[in-house]
Design an enzyme around this catalytic site. Structure first.
Site, PDB file in Angstrom:
ATOM      1  CB  CYS A  80       3.963   1.483  -5.776  1.00  0.00           C
ATOM      2  SG  CYS A  80       2.269   1.343  -5.186  1.00  0.00           S
ATOM      3  CB  THR A 112      -8.193  12.382  13.310  1.00  0.00           C
ATOM      4  OG1 THR A 112      -7.823  13.293  14.345  1.00  0.00           O
ATOM      5  CG2 THR A 112      -9.697  12.412  13.114  1.00  0.00           C
ATOM      6  CG  ASN A 159       1.531  -5.876  -7.559  1.00  0.00           C
ATOM      7  OD1 ASN A 159       2.173  -6.778  -7.024  1.00  0.00           O
ATOM      8  ND2 ASN A 159       2.106  -4.774  -8.005  1.00  0.00           N
ATOM      9  CD  GLN A 207      -3.928  -5.735  -7.154  1.00  0.00           C
ATOM     10  OE1 GLN A 207      -4.978  -5.761  -7.788  1.00  0.00           O
ATOM     11  NE2 GLN A 207      -3.150  -4.663  -7.133  1.00  0.00           N
ATOM     12  CB  SER A 219      -5.459  -1.573  -0.919  1.00  0.00           C
ATOM     13  OG  SER A 219      -5.356  -0.332  -1.575  1.00  0.00           O
ATOM     14  N   GLY A 220      -8.278   0.093   0.180  1.00  0.00           N
ATOM     15  CA  GLY A 220      -9.597   0.571  -0.233  1.00  0.00           C
ATOM     16  C   GLY A 220      -9.691   0.881  -1.706  1.00  0.00           C
TER      17      GLY A 220
END
Length: 381
Positions: free
Chosen positions: A332, A247, A157, A185, A205-206
């Site tokens: 992060c 949910t 990344n 990535q 990862s969206g």
């Protein structure tokens, strides 16, 4: 997409903008067709469940997986944690308490591995070469008969350097160790390399593929009829085959599925545009004599890590405010202002690490006033 006000956004390795088409569908599902996919007693819930099923199929299709092998999560960090920590009970049951990771993994893998070490597991950390790539032989040489898990990111990344996932998968043939690939990535970009069924676990990862933040997936492939023996980290509700209670965020999940579909359909055009931008970046910053960190080849087309001789990277980012948004590493961990563990593991000098910048863009990247960027940076020397 691609700019915020007058600032050109070149930090897509941290997060991509949401595709306008995806955003419109997510908003529609949040405000009009907002049912709970777990409510199967009425048509609103059934419609929500259908949207989740369609997204699950789309995510699975990208890497040749089965739809029932996709577990939706809040992102790659949660997927990484489930992949690493979720195998702890199996390791204890079988007395296979050895884990192999690389020194350039995201902290979402390294810190769970450290947690396993605190629980008595033996963790081997494999260093990269100065070009930013781990050698497959180095990693495979670390594998032992009692190895439970091998975890290797698909592309780094910070540097964009692509790692030898295919070679490692081939080298593990016949070994029982589970292979986890953090594809945050690369999912939606290098999917063909992720189709190898020897790769047991894939983190997705969206918000790195133009879907909303807050959604991702863990793809857990079966071996024959046997599922990966993962244990959940949270309990209550039994959703996602018992691995991720809570949910299912149906609008976000549907947005991820749609973004994955667009990524597949538009991949060739996106790569071509990203390579064009790469040439522009290198040409535009040439007066600053940038030094590229990591391999110049075998790298993602939209990520460039470089150091500007004699200039502090933090100072450049401040100087470029209002003009160009870039970073100096993982979003992060950037708040800690600690030296990049990736560049440190590569053996780069302190000055080169201090001067490092990461520019990452997309196929929608806006034009940049490179002469102005150069002028501001030169003023720091």
């Amino acid at each position: 997409m691609g700019s915020v006000g007058s600032t050109a956004y070149y930090d897509c390795a941290a997060t991509t903008p949401v595709d306008d088409r995806v955003a419109a569908e997510v908003l529609r599902l949040m405000t009009a067709d907002f049912g709970n996919a777990g409510s199967r007693t009425h048509e609103v819930g059934a419609a929500a469940q259908a949207a989740v099923t369609a997204a699950r199929t789309e995510v699975a299709r990208a890497v040749g997986a089965r739809a029932d092998e996709v577990v939706f999560t809040s992102g790659a960090t949660e997927a990484d944690n489930i992949a690493v920590l979720g195998l702890a009970a199996e390791g204890e049951r079988t007395d296979r308490r050895h884990v192999v990771v690389t020194a350039i993994e995201h902290k979402a893998v390294l810190e769970p591995a450290q947690e396993l070490a605190r629980r008595g597991f033996d963790v081997t950390v494999v260093a990269p070469h100065p070009d930013g790539a781990v050698r497959a032989d180095d990693l495979l040489d670390a594998v032992r008969p009692d190895t439970l898990l091998v975890s290797l990111m698909h592309a780094n990344n910070e540097t964009g350097v692509i790692q030898p996932v295919a070679e490692v998968a081939a080298g593990l043939a016949g070994h029982e160790a589970w292979l986890h690939v953090d594809a945050a990535q690369t999912f939606g970009k290098l999917d063909e390399q992720l189709c190898d069924r020897r790769i047991d676990l894939i983190s997705v990862s969206g918000h790195k593929v133009f879907a909303p933040q807050g959604v991702g997936a863990l793809i857990a492939r079966r071996r024959g009829y046997a599922r990966v023996p993962l244990q959940p980290l949270t309990y209550g509700g039994g959703q996602e085959r018992g691995l991720r209670a809570g949910t299912v965020p149906m609008p976000l999940v549907a947005g991820l599925g749609l973004a994955v579909r667009f990524a597949r359909e538009e991949r060739a055009l996106r790569v071509k545009e990203c390579l064009r931008v790469r040439d522009e970046v290198l040409h535009g910053l040439a007066p600053l004599d940038p030094v590229v960190n990591g391999a110049a080849s075998n790298v993602l087309p939209h990520v460039l890590n470089l150091s500007l001789p004699g200039i502090d990277g933090e100072a450049v980012m401040v100087a470029w405010r209002g003009l160009l948004a870039v970073s100096n590493g993982s979003a992060c961990t950037s708040a800690s202002y600690s030296p990049s563990h990736v560049l440190t593991a590569m053996g780069l000098t302190t000055d080169r690490i201090r001067g490092a910048l990461r520019l990452s863009w997309s196929h929608t990247a806006p034009d940049v006033d490179w002469p102005e960027a150069v002028r501001r940076a030169q003023g720091l020397r």
